[in-house]
Each structure stands twice: as C-alpha cells, then as structure tokens.
Design a protein around this motif. Sequence first.
Motif, PDB file in Angstrom:
ATOM      1  N   ASN A   2      15.700 -38.216-123.893  1.00  0.00           N
ATOM      2  CA  ASN A   2      16.051 -37.418-122.849  1.00  0.00           C
ATOM      3  C   ASN A   2      16.289 -36.032-123.548  1.00  0.00           C
ATOM      4  O   ASN A   2      17.574 -34.687-123.030  1.00  0.00           O
ATOM      5  CB  ASN A   2      17.869 -37.970-122.761  1.00  0.00           C
ATOM      6  CG  ASN A   2      17.671 -39.373-122.310  1.00  0.00           C
ATOM      7  OD1 ASN A   2      16.738 -39.748-121.201  1.00  0.00           O
ATOM      8  ND2 ASN A   2      18.792 -39.674-122.520  1.00  0.00           N
ATOM      9  N   CYS A   3      15.237 -35.203-123.166  1.00  0.00           N
ATOM     10  CA  CYS A   3      15.123 -34.317-124.129  1.00  0.00           C
ATOM     11  C   CYS A   3      15.339 -32.832-123.016  1.00  0.00           C
ATOM     12  O   CYS A   3      15.640 -31.657-123.358  1.00  0.00           O
ATOM     13  CB  CYS A   3      14.517 -33.769-125.027  1.00  0.00           C
ATOM     14  SG  CYS A   3      12.326 -33.097-124.031  1.00  0.00           S
ATOM     15  N   LEU A   4      14.905 -33.382-121.635  1.00  0.00           N
ATOM     16  CA  LEU A   4      14.766 -32.428-120.920  1.00  0.00           C
ATOM     17  C   LEU A   4      15.256 -32.954-119.099  1.00  0.00           C
ATOM     18  O   LEU A   4      14.592 -34.542-119.184  1.00  0.00           O
ATOM     19  CB  LEU A   4      13.771 -32.098-120.256  1.00  0.00           C
ATOM     20  CG  LEU A   4      13.318 -30.971-119.047  1.00  0.00           C
ATOM     21  CD1 LEU A   4      13.530 -29.563-119.254  1.00  0.00           C
ATOM     22  CD2 LEU A   4      11.460 -31.255-119.048  1.00  0.00           C
ATOM     23  N   SER A   5      16.338 -32.148-118.896  1.00  0.00           N
ATOM     24  CA  SER A   5      17.595 -32.904-117.190  1.00  0.00           C
ATOM     25  C   SER A   5      17.294 -31.753-116.919  1.00  0.00           C
ATOM     26  O   SER A   5      17.076 -31.336-116.596  1.00  0.00           O
ATOM     27  CB  SER A   5      18.539 -33.898-118.106  1.00  0.00           C
ATOM     28  OG  SER A   5      19.480 -32.146-118.658  1.00  0.00           O
ATOM     29  N   VAL A   6      17.188 -32.698-114.826  1.00  0.00           N
ATOM     30  CA  VAL A   6      17.326 -31.777-114.110  1.00  0.00           C
ATOM     31  C   VAL A   6      18.561 -32.037-113.428  1.00  0.00           C
ATOM     32  O   VAL A   6      19.144 -33.118-113.523  1.00  0.00           O
ATOM     33  CB  VAL A   6      15.847 -31.497-112.877  1.00  0.00           C
ATOM     34  CG1 VAL A   6      15.170 -31.526-113.942  1.00  0.00           C
ATOM     35  CG2 VAL A   6      15.949 -33.114-112.937  1.00  0.00           C
ATOM     36  N   SER A   7      18.699 -31.544-111.965  1.00  0.00           N
ATOM     37  CA  SER A   7      19.961 -31.479-111.542  1.00  0.00           C
ATOM     38  C   SER A   7      19.271 -32.737-110.443  1.00  0.00           C
ATOM     39  O   SER A   7      18.144 -33.475-110.121  1.00  0.00           O
ATOM     40  CB  SER A   7      20.164 -30.298-110.576  1.00  0.00           C
ATOM     41  OG  SER A   7      19.191 -30.598-109.885  1.00  0.00           O
ATOM     42  N   ASP A  32      11.971 -38.148-121.491  1.00  0.00           N
ATOM     43  CA  ASP A  32      11.606 -37.888-123.230  1.00  0.00           C
ATOM     44  C   ASP A  32      10.651 -37.068-123.553  1.00  0.00           C
ATOM     45  O   ASP A  32       9.832 -36.535-122.771  1.00  0.00           O
ATOM     46  CB  ASP A  32      11.270 -39.351-123.745  1.00  0.00           C
ATOM     47  CG  ASP A  32      11.630 -40.404-123.464  1.00  0.00           C
ATOM     48  OD1 ASP A  32      12.830 -40.015-123.046  1.00  0.00           O
ATOM     49  OD2 ASP A  32      11.997 -41.645-123.237  1.00  0.00           O
ATOM     50  N   CYS A  33      10.667 -36.757-124.881  1.00  0.00           N
ATOM     51  CA  CYS A  33      10.016 -35.386-124.822  1.00  0.00           C
ATOM     52  C   CYS A  33       9.140 -36.044-126.722  1.00  0.00           C
ATOM     53  O   CYS A  33       9.883 -36.962-126.843  1.00  0.00           O
ATOM     54  CB  CYS A  33      10.448 -34.075-125.726  1.00  0.00           C
ATOM     55  SG  CYS A  33      11.121 -33.380-124.124  1.00  0.00           S
ATOM     56  N   ALA A  34       8.115 -34.866-127.036  1.00  0.00           N
ATOM     57  CA  ALA A  34       6.643 -35.973-127.771  1.00  0.00           C
ATOM     58  C   ALA A  34       6.788 -33.953-128.195  1.00  0.00           C
ATOM     59  O   ALA A  34       6.651 -34.061-128.268  1.00  0.00           O
ATOM     60  CB  ALA A  34       5.510 -36.078-127.010  1.00  0.00           C
ATOM     61  N   ILE A  35       7.215 -35.038-129.609  1.00  0.00           N
ATOM     62  CA  ILE A  35       7.831 -33.934-131.174  1.00  0.00           C
ATOM     63  C   ILE A  35       6.449 -33.737-132.413  1.00  0.00           C
ATOM     64  O   ILE A  35       7.007 -34.855-132.466  1.00  0.00           O
ATOM     65  CB  ILE A  35       9.745 -33.735-131.980  1.00  0.00           C
ATOM     66  CG1 ILE A  35      10.382 -34.369-130.462  1.00  0.00           C
ATOM     67  CG2 ILE A  35       9.565 -32.848-131.892  1.00  0.00           C
ATOM     68  CD1 ILE A  35      10.579 -32.601-129.291  1.00  0.00           C
ATOM     69  N   SER A  36       5.427 -32.723-132.122  1.00  0.00           N
ATOM     70  CA  SER A  36       5.169 -32.580-132.401  1.00  0.00           C
ATOM     71  C   SER A  36       4.927 -31.427-133.936  1.00  0.00           C
ATOM     72  O   SER A  36       5.037 -30.619-133.513  1.00  0.00           O
ATOM     73  CB  SER A  36       3.379 -32.777-132.510  1.00  0.00           C
ATOM     74  OG  SER A  36       3.581 -34.208-131.494  1.00  0.00           O
ATOM     75  N   LYS A  37       4.215 -31.453-135.064  1.00  0.00           N
ATOM     76  CA  LYS A  37       3.767 -30.671-136.100  1.00  0.00           C
ATOM     77  C   LYS A  37       3.208 -31.215-136.577  1.00  0.00           C
ATOM     78  O   LYS A  37       2.679 -31.660-137.688  1.00  0.00           O
ATOM     79  CB  LYS A  37       6.015 -30.732-137.417  1.00  0.00           C
ATOM     80  CG  LYS A  37       5.609 -30.196-138.143  1.00  0.00           C
ATOM     81  CD  LYS A  37       6.790 -30.351-139.102  1.00  0.00           C
ATOM     82  CE  LYS A  37       6.707 -29.085-140.246  1.00  0.00           C
ATOM     83  NZ  LYS A  37       7.997 -29.663-141.403  1.00  0.00           N
ATOM     84  N   TYR A  38       2.692 -29.965-137.383  1.00  0.00           N
ATOM     85  CA  TYR A  38       0.600 -29.589-137.081  1.00  0.00           C
ATOM     86  C   TYR A  38       0.714 -29.225-138.855  1.00  0.00           C
ATOM     87  O   TYR A  38       2.392 -27.282-138.083  1.00  0.00           O
ATOM     88  CB  TYR A  38      -0.175 -29.130-136.534  1.00  0.00           C
ATOM     89  CG  TYR A  38       0.250 -30.535-135.262  1.00  0.00           C
ATOM     90  CD1 TYR A  38      -0.715 -31.407-134.934  1.00  0.00           C
ATOM     91  CD2 TYR A  38       0.686 -29.600-133.963  1.00  0.00           C
ATOM     92  CE1 TYR A  38      -0.156 -31.944-134.462  1.00  0.00           C
ATOM     93  CE2 TYR A  38       0.788 -30.338-132.527  1.00  0.00           C
ATOM     94  CZ  TYR A  38       0.115 -31.404-132.849  1.00  0.00           C
ATOM     95  OH  TYR A  38       0.516 -31.761-131.695  1.00  0.00           O
ATOM     96  N   VAL A  39       0.609 -28.408-139.026  1.00  0.00           N
ATOM     97  CA  VAL A  39       0.842 -27.755-140.905  1.00  0.00           C
ATOM     98  C   VAL A  39      -0.667 -27.732-141.595  1.00  0.00           C
ATOM     99  O   VAL A  39      -1.139 -28.821-141.948  1.00  0.00           O
ATOM    100  CB  VAL A  39       1.713 -28.127-141.551  1.00  0.00           C
ATOM    101  CG1 VAL A  39       1.903 -27.048-143.215  1.00  0.00           C
ATOM    102  CG2 VAL A  39       3.309 -27.755-141.096  1.00  0.00           C
TER     103      VAL A  39
END
Length: 655
Positions: free
Chosen positions: A214-219, A225-232
């Motif tokens: 539920n990272c993004l919601s609208v009226s 849901d969101c895919a959270i990624s980290k690249y180093v």
Amino acid sequence: MKKNYLFLFLFLLFASLSTFSQPKAKEVVSYRVNLDELKMTVYEKDSTANALVLYEYGNSYVDQRDYDLTTEKKFKVKLLNREGFDNATITIHLYNNDRSSEKIEAITATTYSLVDGNVETTKLTKENIFKERYNENYTLVKFTLPNIKEGSVITYSYKLISPFMYKYHGWEFQGQIPKLYSEYNTSIPANWTYNIKLVGGKKLATNTSDIKKNCLSVSGGGHADCAISKYVMKDIPAFIEEDYMTSESNYLSRIDYELMTFKGFDGSIHNYTKTWETVDKELRTDPNIGKQLNKSVPIEDLLTTNITDEQDELKKANAIYKYVQEEYTWNEEYKIFKDVSVKNLIKNKSGNISSINILLHNLLKSCKINVKPILLSTRENGLPTKIFPVISDFNYLIVQATINDKTYLLDATDKFLSFGQIPFKCLNQYGRLLDLKNGSKWIDIKPEKSSAVQYKATLNLNENGNITGKVTSKRTNYHALKCKKAYKSKENYLKTLEDNNPNIEITNHNVTRNESHPDFLENYDIKYPYDNTGGNIYLSPFFIKLFKENPFKLQERTYPIDFGYINTYYYILRLNFGKEYSILEKPKDLNIALPNNTGQFIFSCAVNNNSMNILMRINIKEALYPSEYYPYLKAFFNKIIDSQNNSLIVLQKNK
C-alpha cells in the motif's frame, strides 16, 4: 518483469603502489566530507585519474501528492588536479513535450578546500544557476561549483520532478572518471511494469528487492504495492576508449528502464511495448518507409535500354547500383524516418540515406530482382535492442539483394563502395530485415570476405653498395576502400606515404586503377639506407611497418574487440645480396596462434644461395572477439611489433 539482460562493459584496474606515505580515501558511505578526503592527493587504484567520485546516491519514487516521478540525487567528487576541474561544471537535462515538462528543485552545492590547514567552504548562490533552451525537447540547467582548487571536494544535490512515468529515470554507474561508491534506490508501484536492463559487465555489490504494501493510494480507495529495489556498485573504473570498439553506450555500466504496461485502478491496461508484428504493420503505411518502398519509379526515363535489356541478373543489378551511386548524391543527412522522398530525390539529384537506398530498392524491384530493405544502427549509434522493437534505435537503411541464391548488401550513398559492400560504420553485428508482408527478422551484418593488405618487395645490393628495389602492394575490400578515399587527393596521399616511411626514398610511384576491380594496387621504386660498420651491413627487413604500435594498451579490457571484418596481412621480401656478401645473422622464425585457432602470426626467414626470403603473415580470423581474448590479442600484437622493430639482418663481406 522479464529477465535482466547483462552486456559487457569496460572494467579497468590500474594498480599503482606509492613509494611514499600517502593519505587514502576511506570507504565512508556518506555525503559528508571528511578530512582524509580533503588530504587525498592521488587515487591509488588509478594514479592517472584527475578526479574521483567519492560518493553518489539516487532515489526515485512516485510522489503521493501529485503522482509525479521524483528523483533525489547527491554527489561528492574529489578534484585531484586542475585537469579535473571540468567535473565542477554540472549540466542537467530537463525533458519536455507539448503538454508537460520536468522541473528541478532544491539545488545545493558546496566547495570544501584545505587552506593553511583549515577547511574552507564556499556555497553556490542562486544567481549562479542558469537555464538555457537546448532544443524543442530539452532545457539545460547549468552551474559551476565556486572557488575550486586542486584538492577540493565538491558536493551537490538536487531533486528532479517528472510527470513522465514512461521515462523512469535510469542510473549511470560508470562514467569518464572512476567512482568509489554509487547507489541507486527505486520504488515502482505495481501499476507500472518495466523492462529493467542492466548494461555493462561489472557486477552489483548490492542488488536487493522487496515489496512495500500500500505504498501508493488514490481517492476512491485504490491502492498499490511497490517494488523497492537497491543497487550498489563499488570501485568502478573510468571508462577508457580504445581502438576496435563500437559505441561506448554498448558497454557503460548502467540501469535502463523501458515501460511495458500500465494498469489503471479501474482495471484498464495500456500496453506500451509493441511487437515486431505491430511495427511491421505500421511501417507498411508509414509515409517515409512503406509508401516510399511501394512507390513506382519511371525506369524507362532513368535507365538505358542496355541496362533494362540485360539478361544476366547480376550484371543488371550491378549496372543499376552504379547508376544510382553515380547519379545521386548523399546530402550528409540520415533522417531515415523523416523527409524521405524518392520523387524529390529524382528531381534534385540529392537526398538522405533512405531516399537514395529506397530508390535503389525500387529500381531493382522494378527489374524483377529480389530485394528487401534493412534497418540498422551504425557503430557510433550503438546496438539496437533485440528485446522488443525500439525504432529510434535505428539510424540507417541499406538494401539486401538476392541473386542466384546469393545475398548482397548494398548502399549507394558512397561513391567509393563496390557492389556488395556497405560502409564500415554499418558493420555493427546485426540489423532488421524488413518484409512488410511476411514479417521482419534479425540478420547478421558482416562481410563474407576478409580484407587484406599485401606488400611484395625485391631489394638488390648493387656493386656501389646501394640497396634499391621495387615495391608492389595490394589492398582488398575495406583496406582498399580506405586507400581509394585517401587517393582522391594524390598529392596528400603520396606525402602521407613518404611521411609514414621516412627511412626510404620513394620514386616512380604508380597506382593501377581498374573500375571493374575493387582492389587498390600500387607500386614504386625505393632506395633503402643501411648501417655499414666494420665492413658489415646492418639493416632491418621491415622498411614498411604493418603496425606502428600495439593498438591494445590497457591493463584489462572487459568489452569486446570489434575489428568489423576479418583481416589478413602479408609482407614478402626478397633480398638479393650477390656473391660478395654472405649472411652473418638473420631473424628467428616465429609461429604464434591465438586460442582456438582464431588468429595466426607467422614470421619466417630462408636463405637460398645469394638471396634471402622473408615472409610475415598475420591472420586475424574473427571480426569480433570477446573480451576474454584481450590479453592474448595484446601479447599477439606485442610479438608483431617486436618482430618489426627488432629484427636484424647482418651481411658480411666475403674475403
């Protein structure tokens, strides 16, 4: 999400051990500047570096308030010397179309320097931030860090606001200067599906993904849901260009994003990635491609009856090719999908790439010759993606003709090309053969024949102690093409020949040109000096050098070695020294092969009565070598250069 695709990119490591005590840059994953970084005077892993990225950070996410794509960026850079000062001038590209535009916010920048043992800081002011319109789609934001000095550390950060979710921000891990640490974080709502492509050969130190609910919601209660990624990546070498490579964009380490689908909260689905079947249908009716390919041409007004009545299909195709090549001039514009007009080309006798080659296609087709156009990308433009159609990847159009079950690649824009030959810039591995009725397909783009350089020389040691002789040379295919273009200016060609061979005197130079033959043939007389010491004659057998130096100088190269075509070199020398001299010393024979018999270097020296015969043959049997062959190619060319520079013939006068 589809599987990530990994391409090779350059990984270079320069190990330089300092002979004196030297402050080192600690791996501090932080935007904050520390004293060790300010004291640092050289980057030990690349002592040639003029600047070094100590830290860079990016974070892209969808803003909950207005659903724009927001990207925060932070950079910390060490300026090691004055040659690195260019890295203190920052240029940011903001994209716009007719409806919306990207914005930039929160620009901050600071210069840190050690002055008399104290840390001096200077901040960028708003008055020194400038905007300028670059073209109809881009605006540039520029600023230069103030009060920079040798040894300064600069930091700068900003926030990009973009309404273009289809242009998700990629991240460049590699650049023109080395980097210690580069980190990119992304948050992508499930509504958007991207093809994520990791380009380059260096592995990620960190590659993690997670799901945030539920990272993004609208009226109206919709949420995603969101895919959270980290690249180093860490310890990233600077990208260094070297001979025999295509566009650096094929190898620079980075992450690219291509939007595939968008799913609305109302259940609607929008597909952004097309199939080649869809693209073929669109090209069929495209005014610059399909309609031009189907345009009838007045062959009775353009071609003579000698051409149209020719019964031999190959001869007819050759004659049509030569007609287009000689009658129409390329206007130096590519524009393969814009301003294409066969009609205007015929009228004006000048046009862009597509106009000329589509006219060639249409004339051949009108004469019942099997032809199809090919879209390709030039070597400088980079490789087109094969994952899905990206029409903007292509910047060139050529023609394939099939005659007697043999295919020929044709380009009539260059008047020096032979039938079946395309420009070197087009030798970029593969292209897309267009069959707008039955469907297009990928084909390999590579010359069938090798390109050769051959020298034959006969030298005579006469009674006066002079060495004179005659040289004949022959070049074929792409080596011949280079000489044909250079010989357009005879005076400059001869001057270059003399400059490249300063140790010999050249006279009676002559070039044999046969319009029906693609080779470049030349011959000339020479007078060759030598060293006479103690009655012995010392001379090098290589008064002509096939290679001036080893083209491969890097410690390590992790992108392919792309010659473009197969190469063969011959050097044959016969030295007649008469009865007054005998051989005291001659070069040693060599026979060296590249792994898997992909190349060979042969050097042999044989004495027969009063003459010596020397042969050098170099076969480079592949047009494209993977990076694993680099150390072998480097050693291979070292042997060639050593043989050319250090081989010696010693003649002893008989008593």
